[in-house]
Design an enzyme around this catalytic site. Structure first.
Site, short mmCIF file in Angstrom:
data_model
loop_
_atom_site.label_atom_id
_atom_site.label_comp_id
_atom_site.label_asym_id
_atom_site.label_seq_id
_atom_site.Cartn_x
_atom_site.Cartn_y
_atom_site.Cartn_z
N SER A 15 -13.70 -0.33 -4.91
CA SER A 15 -13.58 -0.44 -6.35
C SER A 15 -11.96 -0.53 -6.79
O SER A 15 -11.78 0.30 -7.80
CB SER A 15 -14.20 0.74 -6.92
OG SER A 15 -13.60 2.18 -6.41
N GLY A 16 -11.19 -1.37 -6.16
CA GLY A 16 -9.92 -1.46 -6.59
C GLY A 16 -10.11 -2.57 -7.98
O GLY A 16 -11.18 -2.78 -8.34
N ALA A 18 -10.16 -5.78 -7.63
CA ALA A 18 -10.86 -7.00 -7.63
C ALA A 18 -12.59 -6.49 -7.60
O ALA A 18 -13.12 -7.17 -8.16
CB ALA A 18 -10.68 -7.35 -6.06
N GLN A 49 2.87 -0.67 -9.39
CA GLN A 49 3.82 -0.29 -10.49
C GLN A 49 4.36 -1.29 -11.44
O GLN A 49 4.19 -1.24 -12.25
CB GLN A 49 5.07 0.51 -9.54
CG GLN A 49 4.79 1.65 -8.82
CD GLN A 49 6.02 2.23 -8.15
OE1 GLN A 49 6.98 1.49 -8.25
NE2 GLN A 49 5.82 3.35 -7.75
N GLY A 50 4.99 -2.23 -10.76
CA GLY A 50 5.67 -3.21 -11.34
C GLY A 50 5.15 -3.89 -12.37
O GLY A 50 5.34 -3.99 -13.76
N GLY A 51 3.82 -4.54 -12.29
CA GLY A 51 3.14 -5.42 -12.99
C GLY A 51 2.40 -6.49 -12.70
O GLY A 51 1.99 -6.51 -11.58
N GLU A 115 11.34 -9.39 -11.33
CA GLU A 115 11.47 -8.96 -10.17
C GLU A 115 11.84 -10.26 -9.32
O GLU A 115 11.92 -11.34 -9.71
CB GLU A 115 9.69 -8.50 -9.87
CG GLU A 115 9.25 -7.45 -10.46
CD GLU A 115 7.96 -6.79 -10.09
OE1 GLU A 115 7.66 -5.67 -9.85
OE2 GLU A 115 7.20 -7.64 -9.77
N ARG A 284 11.59 -10.91 -1.30
CA ARG A 284 11.34 -9.56 -0.47
C ARG A 284 11.57 -9.74 0.86
O ARG A 284 12.38 -8.75 1.50
CB ARG A 284 10.03 -9.06 -0.71
CG ARG A 284 9.82 -8.29 -1.90
CD ARG A 284 8.22 -7.68 -1.87
NE ARG A 284 8.21 -7.11 -3.38
CZ ARG A 284 7.26 -6.67 -3.99
NH1 ARG A 284 6.11 -6.89 -3.18
NH2 ARG A 284 7.07 -6.47 -5.12
N ARG A 380 4.44 -12.91 -0.21
CA ARG A 380 3.98 -13.11 -1.35
C ARG A 380 5.17 -12.82 -2.62
O ARG A 380 6.03 -11.82 -2.49
CB ARG A 380 3.12 -11.84 -1.36
CG ARG A 380 2.31 -11.50 -3.08
CD ARG A 380 1.57 -10.34 -3.10
NE ARG A 380 2.23 -9.24 -2.76
CZ ARG A 380 2.56 -8.16 -3.79
NH1 ARG A 380 2.18 -8.40 -4.75
NH2 ARG A 380 3.14 -7.01 -3.52
N SER A 385 -0.09 -10.14 -6.80
CA SER A 385 -1.27 -9.93 -6.16
C SER A 385 -2.38 -9.32 -7.22
O SER A 385 -3.62 -9.62 -7.14
CB SER A 385 -1.17 -8.88 -5.12
OG SER A 385 -0.30 -7.93 -5.39
N LEU A 386 -1.97 -8.64 -8.01
CA LEU A 386 -2.88 -8.08 -9.17
C LEU A 386 -3.56 -9.19 -9.91
O LEU A 386 -4.81 -9.31 -10.06
CB LEU A 386 -2.47 -7.30 -10.19
CG LEU A 386 -2.08 -5.84 -9.62
CD1 LEU A 386 -1.30 -5.01 -10.87
CD2 LEU A 386 -3.30 -4.86 -9.41
#
Ligand code: FAD
Ligand code: SIN
Length: 527
Positions: A15-16, A18, A49-51, A115, A284, A380, A385-386
């Site tokens: 239950s994240g 996705a 955090q970032g968005g 980012e 990254r 990535r 990813s969100l």
């Protein structure tokens, strides 16, 4: 053992972001079992955090977002998937706003931060706790829906397929799963469609930004039912995790660098420019390797993130949670550089899935971080990813609603606990956990070699043998279930790394420092 058995139309494990959004989309059409092994807060989503990336800036375009994603992915992205996900960015963020997600705004519109690897300001965020804000919005909707039954503290042990029942006619199809309940009893849930949304596998490493739940359970379960896995060697290390004696695995968002924070060594030198002209905002893999290299070259424990130039006002407005957590540890980023090291952050590989989450097994879908759709390729791009989680939830629910499950409501056998002896001690579980994480950190980290991978493989084999001897004779508990999955996922990562005879994106090998002319996914299929 008498196994409790329940049937739903849809079973969603995890239950994240996705899993929550898939539950929301499917609930109007049937009953949903949404199962989580802990609380919502024990998820990568909650930590984000970032968005979330989306094109809003008038000077930006979908083409730019696609181009940045492909560039970061070092030739391994699936371009059609990148295009389809980037196209949905704006609409998904707009939808979240409508549902009540408190994204930061400036004046008329959203505030967009930057980012690494992004050519434009493109990251919508809720201060520095975007995942929590998105997740809590979705959770509040999910909790209100009468068709959704939310099981917390229930851990999935294994999936059940038609082949397990001896039905070998037609394609192997997923019927549901076994779960360990909080009272240590086993129950089964069967469903027409099963969705794995179990997140990442950062816990395979000693140092990680991931919370406890990230043990790769979904990837391991899918592999055991016959699913192909893809690019498992591509573990992303986040450049800036806090280095602190408390061992706190806290992330210092890339958005800090996006807003102007510098990376320095203890003499104040901005060393990243020695590696890449984009400096702190290079992708990254580049920044994490530069930090790792400097730490080793200079014989230091860490490098530093210097955010003093951002000023107090910006720090308190945009990064209040990071600031508060640092202050709790006696660190003040307004007045001094913060010690950082790279740490395992995101698994770009996973179960080979289409954008709708389809896998090699019928009626089994894998979405979110557990899946590998081809969006991220060999590295990535931050905050993609969100977005992938949400677009996959949308596409997967549409696919499920347009697909008739081929299996009826089949009873699955009771859990077989013959031969289980009472628990003596748990020290072997702890020892094996520690061993896996040490082996992976020392031999399968940011820089790899044939020798290190061979050593990792040998040690993991011994650990896996020990677990196999132990697992079926021992009463199940969460640590043991996760340990078995962790060992398998670590092994898949090593085997994939051994197959890639080049350096590309997140996979860097001293034996194969060059990139091959043609990019190819690493795929492993169970025998
Ligand atoms: P998760 O959110 O991890 O949820 C998986 C759930 O499945 C968990 O709740 C877990 O308990 C449950 N589960 C696992 N195994 C089982 C089992 N066997 N039985 C039952 N339940 C199980 N991405 C961005 O795009 N932007 C960011 O700013 C960003 N920041 C990040 C910061 C941090 C510190 C971290 C760790 C990640 C960040 N990411 C970010 C990555 C992003 O958060 C994740 O990739 C994404 O949230 C994954 O969502 P998910 O739904 O796939 O999995
Ligand atoms: C961060 O805030 O640095 C994490 C962003 C991400 O992992 O996408």
């Amino acid at each position: 053992m008498n196994t409790q058995a329940i049937h739903y139309d849809y079973l969603i494990i995890g239950s994240g972001a996705a899993g929550l959004l898939t539950a929301k989309y499917l609930a109007p059409h049937g009953t949903v079992a949404l199962v989580n092994k802990g609380e919502f807060s024990d998820s990568n989503t909650y930590q984000a955090q970032g968005g979330i990336a989306g094109v809003f800036d008038a000077n930006d375009s979908i083409e730019n977002h696609v181009a940045d994603t492909l560039k970061a992915g070092a030739g391994l992205c699936h371009e059609d998937v990148v295009q389809r996900i980037a196209e949905r960015g704006g609409a998904m963020i707009q939808q979240l706003l409508t549902w009540g997600t408190p994204f930061d705004s400036r004046g008329e519109g959203l505030h967009l931060t930057r980012e690494g690897g992004h050519s434009h300001r493109r990251i919508a965020h809720a201060k520095d706790a975007t995942g929590k804000a998105i997740g809590e919005t979705l959770l509040s909707h999910v909790k209100q829906h009468k068709n959704i039954h939310f099981f917390q503290h229930h851990i999935a042990i294994d999936l059940v397929t038609s082949h397990h029942l001896g039905c070998f006619q037609g394609k192997n199809s997923c019927l549901g799963a076994y779960f360990l309940k909080p009272d240590s009893k086993i129950m089964s849930i069967t469903a027409k469609h099963t969705v794995l949304a179990t997140g990442g596998a950062g816990k395979v490493y000693m140092y990680t930004s991931n919370p406890h739940a990230a043990t790769g359970d979904g990837i391991a379960m899918a592999w055991r039912t016959g699913c192909t896995v893809r690019n498992m060697e591509m573990m992303q290390f986040h450049p800036t995790c806090l280095f602190h004696p408390s061992g706190a695995s806290m992330l210092l968002s890339e958005a800090l660098r996006g807003e102007g924070a510098h990376l320095i060594d203890d003499s104040g030198h901005r060393f990243v420019f020695d590696y890449d002209e984009r400096g702190e905002l290079a992708p990254r893999d580049v920044v994490a390797r530069a930090i790792d290299h400097e730490i080793k070259k200079q014989g230091k424990d860490c490098m530093f993130l210097d955010a003093q130039g951002l000023g107090e006002t910006l720090i308190l407005k945009q990064f209040p949670n990071i600031h508060r957590r640092l202050m709790d540890l006696g660190l003040d980023m307004r007045t001094s550089p913060i010690p950082i090291v790279p740490a395992a952050h995101y698994i770009c590989g996973g179960v080979a899935s289409s954008l709708a989450g389809e896998t090699d097994v019928e009626d089994l879908y894998v979405i979110g971080e557990s899946a590998c759709t081809g969006l991220h390729g060999a590295n990535r791009l931050a905050s993609n990813s969100l977005l992938e989680c949400l677009v996959m939830a949308e596409t997967c629910s549409q696919k499920i609603l347009n697909t008739t499950s081929n299996h009826g409501h089949l009873l699955i056998p009771a859990w077989n606990d013959a031969g289980i002896v009472p628990e003596q001690e748990r020290i072997q579980i702890k020892q094996n956990w520690d061993e896996i994480r040490a082996v992976m950190s020392h031999y399968v980290g940011i820089v790899r070699s044939n020798l290190r991978l061979r050593r990792a493989k040998r040690r993991l084999l011994v650990v896996q043998e020990e677990i196999a001897n132990f697992y079926w004779r021992h009463p199940l508990n969460r640590d043991l279930i996760e340990l078995r999955n962790l060992a398998l996922v670590a092994d898949l990562m090593v085997r994939s790394a051994q197959q890639r005879h080049e350096s590309r994106g997140l996979h860097y090998s001293t034996d194969y420092p060059q990139q091959l002319p043609v990019a190819k996914d690493t795929e492993l299929t169970p025998e």
